[in-house]
Structure formats: structure tokens, C-alpha cells
Design a protein around this motif. Structure first.
Motif, mmCIF file in Angstrom:
data_model
loop_
_atom_site.group_PDB
_atom_site.id
_atom_site.type_symbol
_atom_site.label_atom_id
_atom_site.label_comp_id
_atom_site.label_asym_id
_atom_site.label_seq_id
_atom_site.Cartn_x
_atom_site.Cartn_y
_atom_site.Cartn_z
ATOM 1 N N SER A 1 -7.898 5.631 -3.588
ATOM 2 C CA SER A 1 -8.613 4.369 -3.458
ATOM 3 C C SER A 1 -9.508 4.125 -4.668
ATOM 4 O O SER A 1 -9.630 2.982 -5.143
ATOM 5 N N ALA A 2 -10.144 5.190 -5.172
ATOM 6 C CA ALA A 2 -10.999 5.030 -6.350
ATOM 7 C C ALA A 2 -10.173 4.625 -7.568
ATOM 8 O O ALA A 2 -10.558 3.731 -8.327
ATOM 9 N N ASP A 3 -9.027 5.266 -7.758
ATOM 10 C CA ASP A 3 -8.164 4.917 -8.894
ATOM 11 C C ASP A 3 -7.647 3.488 -8.782
ATOM 12 O O ASP A 3 -7.456 2.796 -9.782
ATOM 13 N N ARG A 4 -7.402 3.051 -7.550
ATOM 14 C CA ARG A 4 -6.861 1.704 -7.343
ATOM 15 C C ARG A 4 -7.862 0.612 -7.704
ATOM 16 O O ARG A 4 -7.477 -0.530 -7.927
ATOM 17 N N SER B 1 0.828 -1.206 0.000
ATOM 18 C CA SER B 1 0.000 0.000 0.000
ATOM 19 C C SER B 1 0.859 1.251 0.000
ATOM 20 O O SER B 1 0.550 2.241 -0.679
ATOM 21 N N LEU B 2 1.958 1.231 0.756
ATOM 22 C CA LEU B 2 2.860 2.378 0.796
ATOM 23 C C LEU B 2 3.484 2.616 -0.574
ATOM 24 O O LEU B 2 3.547 3.759 -1.047
ATOM 25 N N LYS B 3 3.914 1.558 -1.222
ATOM 26 C CA LYS B 3 4.528 1.716 -2.547
ATOM 27 C C LYS B 3 3.512 2.243 -3.564
ATOM 28 O O LYS B 3 3.830 3.115 -4.371
ATOM 29 N N HIS B 4 2.286 1.721 -3.504
ATOM 30 C CA HIS B 4 1.243 2.220 -4.407
ATOM 31 C C HIS B 4 0.966 3.704 -4.142
ATOM 32 O O HIS B 4 0.729 4.480 -5.082
ATOM 33 N N SER B 5 0.992 4.101 -2.869
ATOM 34 C CA SER B 5 0.727 5.501 -2.507
ATOM 35 C C SER B 5 1.802 6.420 -3.070
ATOM 36 O O SER B 5 1.508 7.493 -3.625
ATOM 37 N N ILE B 6 3.047 6.022 -2.912
ATOM 38 C CA ILE B 6 4.160 6.831 -3.414
ATOM 39 C C ILE B 6 4.048 7.005 -4.919
ATOM 40 O O ILE B 6 4.171 8.123 -5.447
ATOM 41 N N ILE C 1 -6.715 -0.403 5.203
ATOM 42 C CA ILE C 1 -5.262 -0.276 5.363
ATOM 43 C C ILE C 1 -4.678 0.494 4.194
ATOM 44 O O ILE C 1 -3.887 1.429 4.384
ATOM 45 N N GLU C 2 -5.058 0.124 2.987
ATOM 46 C CA GLU C 2 -4.521 0.837 1.826
ATOM 47 C C GLU C 2 -4.916 2.312 1.859
ATOM 48 O O GLU C 2 -4.102 3.196 1.585
ATOM 49 N N SER C 3 -6.165 2.584 2.233
ATOM 50 C CA SER C 3 -6.643 3.963 2.282
ATOM 51 C C SER C 3 -5.905 4.781 3.342
ATOM 52 O O SER C 3 -5.475 5.913 3.083
#
Length: 885
Positions: free
Chosen positions: A335-338, A233-238, A295-297
Motif C-alpha cells: 500500500s505504501a509503494d502504491r 487491486s488483484l493485478k497490482h498485487s500480483i 479493498i486494495e490493501s
């Protein structure tokens, strides 16, 4: 604790700090009972302030020594009073050295420096830093930090703080140290330290600019196997922030640390995010699909704060939504894009609006109603609210709706260009948006200054002869505490038109060259008229598409029109909304029938509409699950003049049982057809199928057929993931099958034994029992005596006490007032332990004056019983406003 009313702080009274900090050097000698802190702070006089006194803030500190420019001070060189330390007539440049003693093992408030499972953690937002040392603890005082941590090596092998690790080594007597430097100026609320026996999952990650950075997720050793999802999730956020907003990580490392005792969800301390374990730990055995999504959010939310909150922060706490509303919007978009699909984006939008309506709309209509940018507060912790966060996010979303996605990005770029490294205001953000797009947004600022949920009334008239459609939009906003008159807002109202075949119709106004299928009208006056031309037939209006503004839409549409929208609207949100309106219309009628002791009935047209959605396999399962989930009891109650929880509960239960009886075959098919194959995956697609399957199971268990009870028992035992297992157990408990089937009776105990070493799962175990319609106060009191229960852990208190008081409407509002007595007793006890958590429990009674008369009297008595106690500032403010509203 205090019995007196706390002082009120007003936004318009803001004055700049008399002294600003350039840098601070902190040295901690960590020990559980007595921790020594030395703070060396360089300050200079603020040229914008006429005050020559240094004002520092501190709470629950043992002051050992204070020196200024090498001279040890003694009273009357300084004075302390009511949490302030004042040094009069100070020189223009000052170096202060302050020694304090702390007692972390006695700190149950979980603010400042405290212990959790033998490890040291901090929480400084909003005003926790003043429990560590005396300092100008306010968000507009920003400094660079150097932090040295010293501790016993064996007990505390890991020593962490903000920024970059620059030095570490051994000390005499089995101790060691670590020195950290944060190169970016920050306010004290972003300071953090962690010391303990922890392990980490780490990876080297390459940023878009080619730099390699170290990412770490720190947990207790037994939880290391539950950190993979948080790391991903952290990597996706970055990566998302790089692509969507061009924002990159600015440190050499980024750390997440999980702690089981935490007042909030997580905290964005610069480079060292501290998280509630609830939003870090996950594997298929312990975490549901919702846990994975949350968690991802939340990982995304805290990472995104690195720019929207840390690099650019708040001038004062009245501007809290500047960082929180903006960052909630960013995590919603992430989160919507994911989800990777338009239907996935719609699911996310619906979930966010449900939260807004269930929690924020009632807040706007209650005693704690306040603007997105509040005008005053007594305790800032009480303004970490759904208004600041969720309504604040809707305000940010309206910028994007009005300016377009590209225009919003231009505004963000200008905002960072102007204000990087500064503490600013909501008005500064608005100015960046306006200037970057050449628009006058001065009226839009009313969204920050006016409380309450605006009401938008829509009237439509079709002229068949001239083929025109006229829409009349008008707006109003109810009175709220301290605001009796409201000025018109600037409200974006997205509109679509459907023809008789359910197709979108072109929308053309006089002078238009283009005729889009959807367009956004800007309502800026009390009433405005919009006319569309070349409208071939009388349309069905699809109004407020994608919930384009946080308003209550008043538009009379027939059942046939709503059914048409439910079947055909290309806007997924409004398709869902049409179903909710149909259901709510009937639920309100059923509630009145219960109160009048009339026979309850449900019409076949509504049942058939439900059947059509349930069997529409072309529709995404997650969307079907949302469309088939009835409005909650609080949503129904909000639409009634007087809240009658028992009647509302009975009406909703009747509708659910009727739908179960009439759609039994369809529910069974949905349960069978939406089982997922292969290994568990928390993808939006699989999660949507599981959600629909488990909703179907909950309906089937309302029928008096033991076969369905055994089907749920089988699902419980064979499930390879927590979503399916917990859903089966919850449905069995909530529908009473644990009292009807011998095979089901032992399942709650079996679940507990299976997961007794997994704290987050035991939270779920307490919660599912507390929220059962069969759980009265006696049930919950018995659960409080369980060895696994403690009021000192916020997660555990929330799972049981909050679960019952907030989410078991019928039982909490029992006619004998037992629920209110239970609430008052636990609120008083919790306030002595952790005022911040207690104040949130106090919010259960916001709407007490709207209860039916038989409930109002015991509710008032419970509130007055609490008000007579010696209360914290946090809780006293809530109780005082609730009683006096």
C-alpha cells in the motif's frame, strides 16, 4: 455452548500428529437442510510420533459411516469424545472413508459450511474444517485435495473449490457437478468451496514468466458493477509481489468470491479467496476513499498469503504471526509503494501506527496481553488479535530496519528456499533472516516470547566545549499476565538531529568515515550510551524516526523543541508525532481541569502551531489532515491513571471547538481550496484533499452558524462520491445540526431511502448514528428495532453494536451504567448466534479495572452477569480473563 471452563492448550506441549495425510478426496452432495459429505483420506504413520492411534477432530457432525481399509468400523473399533474420533492401534498405512451429514441452514456461527443469501460458503480457519468432516484438522497436517461438488444446476449454477477445474458436467434430475484439484499440499484450514447463483468479472493476466492465468471476481449479479477496483487491486498485487519479492502466482487461475455474511475481512484459501463484501465491492456511489484503500490493501494481503501462509504455513496455531504478521507487513509495504511518493508512504506509516497505538498498545496493557507468539490459549479464535497481526508486522518491519531492504530480501529468499511446502515456526523465519545476513539474532527472539509494550527512555546531553552529543537510552517492559520478569529486547532506535534552522545535521561517532543525516542505534542492554562528535551546535533530537520500533518513547522535550520538529523535521512521521505530543500534553491537562471543575483554556502558541500546519500548502493535504486530527479519546484515556471517559470527551470537544473558533477563516479556506475537480478518482492525492476538506467541514460545523450547516447540506446533495456525501452527513449528525436545521433533519432518512438496497452503505448509516456523541443507549436500542437491523449478520452487528460500544466512549460509559447493561444483553444474545463475533464484542471491557470508581462497580456487575450465563468457549475465555486480571 458450555458453562465449564475450556481446557488450556500450551505451546510447549506440542507433539507431532501420529498420522499424516497424503491426499484427501471430498465429495459434497449439497442441499441447504442436509448436505452429504464423503471424505476419502489416505494417511500414513508419522515416523516422528510414537503414538499408534489415529486422532481425528470433528464438531457438530452427524457421523453416518466410517470405514478403514475397506472394513466398516463400529464401536469399540473407534471412540468419540469431546470433539475427537480416535482409532486405536491403526496400521501404518490407512485409507479412511467417512460419511457425514451437515445442516448448513442451521449454521449461524459462519464456521464450516454455511448459507448466505441462499448460496453455500465455507470458512475453515482456524478450526472450521472439523465442522465438515472428521480429519486431523491441524496446520501441520498437509495433503493434496480433490473436491467434487454436486448440486441443483438451476439453484447453484456455479461450483467452486481450490486449485484447478479438471472436470464438470450434468447429472440426472437437473443436477450437475464440478471436480477441482489442488496440486499443492495444504492444511485443512485452507480448504474452501463456494456454490451458488453468482456471476464474475474475469480477465486473462500475463505473469512475469510469460504464463497466462485466469483471474476472477465472483459476486451476486446485482454487484457485478462494483468489482472493477478489486480486479485492478488483484493485478497490482500480483505484479508487486513479482517485482518486490520475486514471487509468482503458481496456479492456472486465481479467484475472489464476495459474501455478505462473514466473520472476518477475508480468507486466503488456496486459489479461492473468500471475502467479506466490504473488501470487494466499490464504486463512487457506495464506497469512500477509505473503502477503496482498504479493498486494495486486503486484496493484496490475501493474495500475498499465497506464499506467506499457504506455500509456507504454520506448524501450530501459536505460530499464527508467522503468516499474519509477515503478511500484514507485506500488505503495508504494498500500500505504501502504491502511493507513489515519500509523503504517501509517510501517510500510510502514520495510519498504521495510529492503529497500533489505539488498539494494540491497550491490548498489551490489559488482561488479554500476550506475546506475538502466545504460550497458551483456550480458544484459538481469540488470538486473531492486533498483537498477532499489527505488532507482528512491526516485528517483521524491525528485521528490515536492522538488516536493510536488501538484507531482508535475502532473508525472505532463504526462507522460501528452505521451507517451501512445509509447516514451520517463527524461529525458522528468524533463523533464515539471521543466516542469510550472517547475524546473531538470538536476542531478537524475545519480541516473539515477551508480552507488553517496551518503554524506551532517552536522555540527551550536549557538551558545547567538546561539540559532542551524548544520548543515554534505557529500556524496560511492564509486567503482563504470566510474565513478571522481562529480559532486554533488541530495539532499533532511528535518530536524527536538527539544527537551529531546522536542517538535518550529520551524525558521526568516533571512528566513523561517513556521517549520515539519520542512523539507527541498536539498544540491546538495559541501558546504553551513544556519543556523537563534531556536533556544531546544540541540536533538537528527532528520536524513533519512522517509528522504528513498537515502543513507548519517554523523552522530555519542551514545547519549543516540539514546535521546531513540527515545523522542520525531514522525517514526516516525527513531524506528525511532534504535533500529536503537543496536542496530547494539552488534552491531558484539560482532562484534569474538567475533573477539578476549573475553567478550560487553550494557549495561543498551540493554536498558532495548528494554524501554521493548516495553512502550509507545501505540505501534502493528507499529511496535513493527519497532523490536524487530534489524538482519539482512547489514546488520551490510556495516558491517564484512571479512565474518566466523560472528562476525556469534554476536554477533546473543548479543544476542537476552540480550534474551530480561532481558525474559522483558515478552516473555511481549507474547505474551499481542497475541493477536487472533474470525475471522482480514489487516488492518494485526491483522497488526501477530500480528507482535509472534510476535516475542515467538521470543525466549521462546531460553530453556531447556520450558514455552515447549509454548506454541509449542499455538499451532501451535490456530492458525486460517497466520501463527500457521508462526511457531510456524519458531521451534521455528530454536531447536532440535524436537530437545529429543518433542512438537515430529514437527511438521515433521505440517505437510508437512497441506499436501502446497498447493504454496505446501510452499515455506514447505522454506524454514523451509533458513534454520534448525541446517541445514548435509547437511540441505539431504537435503531436495533429498525427492519434493516439483524444480529445474525456480522457487518450489521459491528456497524451498530460495536460502533456504539467501541467507538462512542462517552455514551457507552454513561454514568448510570446503561451502556454496560446494553453491552451485556447483546453480548449474551450474540454469543448464542455467533461466538466468534461475540468474543470480539467482549473485548470492550478489557480496561474496566482502570475506570474511575463510579464506573467500575456497574462495569463489574455487567461482567459478572455475563459470566453467569452458559457461554461459548470463545466468550468465556475473554470474560474469565477480564474479571480475573
Amino acid at each position: 455452548m458450555t458453562s465449564s471452563n475450556p481446557a488450556t492448550v500450551y505451546r510447549l506441549d506440542y507433539t507431532a500428529s501420529s498420522f499424516l495425510a497424503d491426499r484427501i478426496d471430498l465429495v459434497f452432495d449439497l442441499a441447504p437442510s442436509v448436505t452429504q459429505v464423503r471424505a476419502t483420506t489416505e494417511l500414513h504413520r508419522n515416523p516422528d510420533s510414537e503414538n499408534r492411534d489415529i486422532v481425528l477432530y470433528g464438531e457438530e457432525l452427524e457421523l453416518v459411516r466410517i470405514a478403514m481399509n475397506g472394513k466398516v468400523l463400529a464401536k469399540p473399533d473407534y471412540a468419540t469424545d469431546n470433539g475427537e474420533l480416535r482409532i486405536p492401534d491403526a496400521p501404518d498405512k490407512v485409507t479412511l472413508v467417512i460419511d457425514t451429514l451437515l445442516h448448513p441452514d442451521q449454521n449461524t456461527s459462519l464456521m464450516g459450511l454455511y448459507l448466505s443469501n441462499g448460496n453455500f460458503f465455507t470458512q475453515c480457519e482456524a478450526e472450521g474444517f472439523r465442522k465438515i468432516t472428521y480429519f486431523p484438522d491441524r496446520p501441520d497436517v498437509m495433503a493434496t485435495y480433490t473436491v467434487t461438488l454436486r448440486a441443483d444446476r438451476e439453484k447453484y449454477p456455479v461450483l467452486l473449490s481450490n486449485g484447478n477445474l479438471v472436470e464438470e458436467g450434468d447429472l440426472p434430475n437437473g443436477r450437475h457437478y464440478a471436480k477441482w484439484e489442488d496440486p499443492f499440499k495444504k492444511p485443512s484450514y485452507l480448504f474452501a468451496l463456494v456454490a451458488g447463483n453468482l456471476v464474475c468479472r474475469e480477465e486473462t493476466f500475463r505473469l512475469a514468466d510469460g504464463r497466462d492465468v485466469l483471474l476472477q471476481v465472483w459476486v451476486e449479479k446485482n454487484n457485478l458493477d462494483k468489482t472493477a477496483h478489486a480486479m485492478e487491486s488483484l493485478k497490482h498485487s500480483i505484479r508487486w509481489d513479482e517485482r518486490r519479492f520475486g514471487l509468482e502466482l503458481d496456479l492456472d487461475r486465481f479467484m475472489i468470491v464476495a459474501v455478505s455474511d462473514f466473520n472476518m475481512g477475508a480468507m486466503e484459501n488456496k486459489g479461492l479467496n473468500i471475502f467479506n463484501t466490504r473488501y470487494v465491492l466499490a464504486n463512487p456511489r457506495i464506497a469512500t476513499d477509505l473503502d477503496y484503500a482498504n479493498i486494495e490493501s486486503v486484496v493484496g494481503h490475501e493474495y500475498f498469503h499465497n506464499w506467506t501462509g499457504n506455500r509456507v504455513t504454520c506448524r501450530d496455531w501459536f505460530q499464527l504471526s508467522l503468516k499474519e504478521g509477515l503478511t500484514v507487513f507485506r500488505d503495508q509495504e504494498f500500500s505504501a509503494d502504491r502511493t507513489g511518493s515519500e509523503s504517501g508512504r509517510a501517510v500510510k506509516r502514520i495510519e498504521d501506527v495510529r492503529t497500533l497505538r489505539q488498539l494494540q498498545f491497550p491490548e498489551d496493557a490489559g488482561p488479554m496481553a500476550h506475546p506475538v507468539r502466545p504460550d497458551s490459549y483456550q480458544e484459538i479464535n481469540n488470538f486473531y488479535t492486533v498483537t498477532v497481526y499489527e505488532k507482528g508486522a512491526e516485528v517483521v518491519r524491525m528485521y528490515q530496519t536492522l538488516l536493510g531492504r536488501d538484507g531482508f530480501r535475502k532473508g525472505m529468499d532463504l526462507y522460501f528456499k528452505r521451507h517451501d511446502g512445509q509447516a514451520v515456526t517463527c524461529t525458522d523465519f528468524l533463523a533464515a533472516m539471521a543466516d542469510a545476513n550472517g547475524r546473531d539474532l538470538s536476542q531478537f527472539e524475545r519480541w516473539y516470547s515477551q508480552a507488553g509494550t517496551p518503554r524506551v527512555k532517552l536522555q540527551s546531553h550536549y557538551d558545547e566545549k567538546n561539540r559532542t552529543l551524548t544520548l543515554i537510552l534505557s529500556q524496560s517492559c511492564p509486567q503482563t499476565p504470566g510474565q513478571t520478569e522481562k529480559q532486554p529486547f533488541l530495539i532499533p532506535v532511528a535518530i536524527g538531529l536538527l539544527d537551529s534552522h531546522g536542517k538535518d545535521m550529520p551524525l558521526r561517532m568516533e571512528g566513523d568515515k561517513a556521517a549520515p543525516n539519520s542512523r539507527t542505534l541498536e539498544l540491546s542492554e538495559e541501558s546504553q550510551t551513544f556519543t556523537f562528535i563534531d556536533v556544531a551546535e546544540k541540536p533538537v533530537v528527532s528520536a524513533l524516526r519512522n517509528f522504528s520500533a513498537p515502543v513507548i518513547l519517554e523523552y522530555e522535550q519542551s514545547d519549543d523543541e516540539l514546535l521546531h520538529l513540527l515545523s522542520h523535521d525531514s522525517d514526516h512521521f516525527n513531524r506528525w508525532e511532534a504535533g500529536q505530543r503537543l496536542a496530547l500534553r494539552r488534552l491531558l491537562s484539560l482532562t484534569k481541569a474538567v475533573q477539578a471543575d476549573r475553567t478550560l483554556t487553550l494557549d495561543s502558541a498551540f493554536i498558532d502551531a495548528f494554524r501554521a500546519v493548516l495553512t502550509d500548502t507545501a505540505l501534502d493535504p493528507a499529511l496535513r489532515e493527519l497532523a490536524l486530527t487530534l489524538p482519539g479519546e482512547m489514546m488520551i484515556a490510556e495516558k491517564t491513571d484512571e479512565i474518566d471517559p466523560a472528562a476525556t470527551h469534554r476536554a477533546r470537544q473543548f479543544m476542537r471547538r476552540t480550534l474551530a473558533e480561532n481558525l474559522e477563516k483558515e478552516w473555511l479556506n481549507a474547505w474551499q481550496e481542497n475541493r477536487t475537480e472533474g470525475a471522482y478518482r480514489p487516488t492518494p492525492q485526491d483522497a488526501g484533499k477530500r480528507a482535509l476538506k472534510n476535516l475542515a467541514l467538521s470543525y466549521l460545523l462546531l460553530l453556531d452558524k447556520p450558514a455552515y450547516g447549509r454548506m454541509a447540506i449542499d455538499q451532501y446533495h451535490t456530492a458525486d462520491n460517497m466520501s463527500d456525501r457521508l462526511a457531510a452527513l456524519t458531521s451534521l449528525v455528530h454536531s447536532g445540526w440535524t436537530d437545529k436545521l429543518p433542512e438537515a433533519k430529514a437527511l438521515p432518512d433521505h440517505f437510508y431511502r437512497e441506499y436501502e438496497n446497498e447493504a454496505l452503505v446501510i452499515d455506514k448509516w447505522f454506524s454514523l448514528q451509533a458513534t454520534s456523541p448525541n446517541a445514548d443507549t435509547a437511540t441505539v436500542r431504537k435503531l436495533m428495532k429498525h427492519p434493516a437491523f439483524t444480529l445474525k449478520n456480522p457487518n450489521r452487528a459491528r456497524s451498530l453494536i460495536f460502533g456504539f460500544c467501541h467507538n462512542n466512549m462517552a455514551q457507552f460509559h454513561a454514568a448510570d451504567g446503561s451502556g454496560y447493561t446494553f453491552w451485556s444483553e447483546n453480548l449474551i444474545e450474540l454469543d448464542r448466534i455467533n461466538p466468534q463475533v461475540a468474543a470480539r464484542l467482549a473485548r470492550c471491557m478489557d480496561q474496566w479495572k482502570r475506570y474511575i470508581p463510579s464506573l467500575r462497580k456497574p462495569a463489574e456487575q455487567a461482567l459478572r452477569n455475563v459470566s453467569e450465563q452458559s457461554l461459548s468457549r470463545d466468550t468465556r475465555e475473554i470474560i474469565g480473563k477480564t474479571l480475573s486480571a
